[in-house]
Motif scaffolding. Structure first.
Motif, PDB file in Angstrom:
ATOM      1  N   GLU A 154     -12.619  -4.827  12.884  1.00  0.00           N
ATOM      2  CA  GLU A 154     -11.519  -4.836  11.923  1.00  0.00           C
ATOM      3  C   GLU A 154     -11.345  -3.475  11.263  1.00  0.00           C
ATOM      4  O   GLU A 154     -10.228  -3.002  11.044  1.00  0.00           O
ATOM      5  CB  GLU A 154     -11.755  -5.908  10.860  1.00  0.00           C
ATOM      6  CG  GLU A 154     -11.656  -7.341  11.367  1.00  0.00           C
ATOM      7  CD  GLU A 154     -12.946  -7.840  11.984  1.00  0.00           C
ATOM      8  OE1 GLU A 154     -13.015  -9.029  12.341  1.00  0.00           O
ATOM      9  OE2 GLU A 154     -13.896  -7.033  12.117  1.00  0.00           O
ATOM     10  N   ALA A 155     -12.480  -2.822  10.919  1.00  0.00           N
ATOM     11  CA  ALA A 155     -12.399  -1.512  10.276  1.00  0.00           C
ATOM     12  C   ALA A 155     -11.781  -0.472  11.214  1.00  0.00           C
ATOM     13  O   ALA A 155     -10.992   0.379  10.789  1.00  0.00           O
ATOM     14  CB  ALA A 155     -13.785  -1.061   9.830  1.00  0.00           C
TER      15      ALA A 155
ATOM     16  N   ASN B  90      -8.013  -1.001  11.338  1.00  0.00           N
ATOM     17  CA  ASN B  90      -7.330  -0.617  10.099  1.00  0.00           C
ATOM     18  C   ASN B  90      -7.373   0.886   9.824  1.00  0.00           C
ATOM     19  O   ASN B  90      -6.744   1.355   8.876  1.00  0.00           O
ATOM     20  CB  ASN B  90      -7.956  -1.344   8.905  1.00  0.00           C
ATOM     21  CG  ASN B  90      -7.661  -2.828   8.921  1.00  0.00           C
ATOM     22  OD1 ASN B  90      -6.713  -3.282   9.566  1.00  0.00           O
ATOM     23  ND2 ASN B  90      -8.474  -3.603   8.217  1.00  0.00           N
ATOM     24  N   ASP B  91      -8.098   1.644  10.630  1.00  0.00           N
ATOM     25  CA  ASP B  91      -8.272   3.080  10.366  1.00  0.00           C
ATOM     26  C   ASP B  91      -7.053   3.865  10.845  1.00  0.00           C
ATOM     27  O   ASP B  91      -7.099   4.587  11.845  1.00  0.00           O
ATOM     28  CB  ASP B  91      -9.540   3.570  11.055  1.00  0.00           C
ATOM     29  CG  ASP B  91      -9.846   5.018  10.717  1.00  0.00           C
ATOM     30  OD1 ASP B  91      -9.368   5.498   9.676  1.00  0.00           O
ATOM     31  OD2 ASP B  91     -10.551   5.672  11.509  1.00  0.00           O
ATOM     32  N   ASP B  92      -5.938   3.742  10.128  1.00  0.00           N
ATOM     33  CA  ASP B  92      -4.725   4.454  10.522  1.00  0.00           C
ATOM     34  C   ASP B  92      -4.780   5.936  10.165  1.00  0.00           C
ATOM     35  O   ASP B  92      -3.937   6.721  10.612  1.00  0.00           O
ATOM     36  CB  ASP B  92      -3.490   3.808   9.879  1.00  0.00           C
ATOM     37  CG  ASP B  92      -3.569   3.788   8.354  1.00  0.00           C
ATOM     38  OD1 ASP B  92      -4.699   3.827   7.826  1.00  0.00           O
ATOM     39  OD2 ASP B  92      -2.524   3.732   7.706  1.00  0.00           O
TER      40      ASP B  92
ATOM     41  N   ASP C   4       0.852  -1.183   0.000  1.00  0.00           N
ATOM     42  CA  ASP C   4       0.000   0.000   0.000  1.00  0.00           C
ATOM     43  C   ASP C   4       0.887   1.232   0.000  1.00  0.00           C
ATOM     44  O   ASP C   4       1.884   1.278   0.704  1.00  0.00           O
ATOM     45  CB  ASP C   4      -0.892  -0.020   1.247  1.00  0.00           C
ATOM     46  CG  ASP C   4      -2.024   0.989   1.142  1.00  0.00           C
ATOM     47  OD1 ASP C   4      -2.200   1.553   0.047  1.00  0.00           O
ATOM     48  OD2 ASP C   4      -2.710   1.200   2.148  1.00  0.00           O
TER      49      ASP C   4
END
Length: 379
Positions: A158-159, A162-164, A79
Motif C-alpha cells: 500500500e505504501a 501511495n508513493d506518488d 489533500d
C-alpha cells in the motif's frame, strides 16, 4: 478530465431539475407564478442559462473550471495539490582516511598488528679486535577484530502504491550514506571521548590545553615533527592532518588562509611576516561527528594533529573484511507470483518489500606518538 466533466454536468442537471420542480416544474420562473424578489429571479435565470450553455457546449471548458471551487470536490481536493518532496540532507563527507590507515582483514578473528623498535640507531665505534654492539628488538602488539553492522527497511504494498512523490526511491541511498556515517563515527571514537581527546590515548606530552591559534598549532606540529622512536632515532613526519569539529572549522581555515601576520616585540617594534608558518604540508579535516561523541563543552574547542597515515607507522588503523570492503546492499527474494505469470516483488504473507545493507569493519589506535591533541580549555 472528460469523466470529471460529465459527472459534474450530470450533477448540475440534477440540481437544475430540482430547482424547476421546487418552482412548479416550469423552465423559466418568469412564465409561472410571480415571485416576490426580482433579483432572485434574475440570478436563477442566469444560473439555469449557464447550466444549459455548459451542457450544450456554448461555453468553453475554462469557464466551468473557474466556476467549480475545491469545496465542490471534497474528496478530490482533500489533500493539497501543492506538495513536493524535499531532498535528503547531504551525507557527511568522510575524513577518517586522511588520518587513519585503511586495512583489510581475512575473517572475524582478532588480528594483531606489531610495532617493533627495530635495530636502527647510530653505529658505535669499535676498537681493534673489540666486540661490536649486539642490539635487541622490542615489539608491541595491537589487536582488534571486525564486526558486522546492518540496517534495513520494509515497505508495504500500500505504501508503495501511495508513493506518488517517489519518496521511497531514495531509501537505498540513505542506507549507503548510513554505512559511510558509521565508518566516520567509529573512527571518531578511536581518538575522541566525552571530554574531547580520548583520555586512554592522550596523556602527558601529547595532550595540550591550548586554544587553537597559529602559535599553538605551530607548537603542536613542531612537537610532532621532533618525535623519536624507542632508540632515539627521529621519526620523519612529512605531512600533517589537522582534525577539528564544525565548531572550529572556520577558525582553522582562517589560520591556514592567512598570508601575512604581524608581531610586536618587547620594544614595541612591529615585524611583518609573510605566510603563516603552518600551511606547508598541512591539511584540515572537519569531522562532523566530534560533537556527537564529545558531549561536553570541549566539543567546540578540541583539536587534533595527526601524522599522515601513509608514513611507516600510522596513529590509527581501520580495517574491513576481505571481500566485503564496500558496504553490500541486499533485498529479500520475493516469494509471490501472480496467477497467469509475473513475479511480485513482495512477501506472500505480509506483502512487504524488504532491503538491508551490511558492512563489516573494525579498528584500533596504534601509536599515540603519531598524534597530539588539545582540549582547547586553556584558551
Amino acid at each position: 478530465m472528460t469523466t470529471l466533466f460529465n459527472s459534474s454536468v450530470e450533477r448540475i442537471d440534477s440540481e437544475a431539475n430540482a430547482l424547476r420542480e421546487s418552482f412548479g416544474g416550469q423552465r423559466k420562473v418568469s412564465t409561472g407564478v410571480p415571485r416576490r424578489d426580482p433579483k432572485w429571479e434574475r440570478a436563477l435565470l442566469e444560473a439555469e442559462a449557464f447550466v444549459q450553455d455548459i451542457r450544450y457546449g456554448r461555453r468553453p471548458l475554462h469557464h466551468f473550471s473557474e466556476a467549480m471551487s475545491t469545496s465542490d470536490f471534497p474528496l478530490l481536493f482533500a489533500d493539497s495539490l501543492d506538495r513536493q518532496m524535499y531532498g535528503a540532507y547531504e551525507a557527511v563527507q568522510p575524513t577518517w582516511m586522511n588520518y587513519a590507515r585503511a586495512a583489510t582483514v581475512n575473517d572475524f578473528r582478532a588480528v594483531k598488528r606489531f610495532a617493533s623498535t627495530g635495530v636502527r640507531g647510530l653505529l658505535s665505534k669499535v676498537g681493534e679486535l673489540a666486540e661490536h654492539e649486539r642490539r635487541g628488538m622490542d615489539e608491541v602488539a595491537y589487536e582488534y577484530a571486525v564486526s558486522k553492522y546492518e540496517a534495513g527497511f520494509a515497505l508495504s504494498w500500500e505504501a508503495m502504491i501511495n508513493d506518488d512523490l517517489n519518496a521511497f526511491m531514495r531509501l537505498p541511498q540513505d542506507l549507503a550514506d548510513s554505512a559511510r556515517d558509521s565508518e566516520e563515527e567509529f573512527v571518531t571514537r578511536l581518538f575522541c571521548g566525552v571530554d574531547g581527546p580520548l583520555t586512554s590515548v592522550y596523556t602527558g606530552s601529547n595532550l595540550l590545553t591550548a586554544a587553537l591559534d597559529r602559535a599553538a598549532l605551530q607548537s603542536a606540529i613542531t612537537t610532532l615533527m621532533k618525535r623519536t622512536d624507542e632508540n632515539g632515532n627521529p621519526i620523519v613526519v612529512k605531512a600533517v592532518e589537522l582534525v577539528v569539529g564544525p565548531g572550529l572549522a572556520l577558525q582553522a581555515q582562517e589560520i591556514i588562509d592567512t598570508t601575512e601576520y604581524r608581531t610586536v616585540d618587547a620594544s614595541g617594534n612591529v615585524r611583518i611576516i609573510s605566510g603563516n608558518g603552518v600551511a606547508a604540508n598541512l591539511r584540515i579535516s572537519v569531522n562532523y561527528w566530534i560533537p556527537s561523541v564529545a558531549t561536553s563543552s570541549n566539543a567546540d574547542t578540541s583539536w587534533w594533529v595527526f601524522a599522515n597515515p601513509s608514513g611507516p607507522r600510522p596513529a590509527m588503523e581501520f580495517g574491513r573484511l576481505r571481500g566485503f570492503e564496500a558496504p553490500a546492499l541486499y533485498e529479500k527474494v520475493p516469494d509471490m507470483r501472480r496467477i497467469g505469470g509475473g513475479e511480485e516483488p513482495f512477501s506472500f504473507d505480509t506483502e512487504a518489500a524488504e532491503k538491508k545493507i551490511k558492512h563489516v569493519y573494525g579498528g584500533s589506535f596504534v601509536d599515540s606518538r603519531m598524534s597530539i591533541a588539545s582540549t582547547g580549555a586553556g584558551g
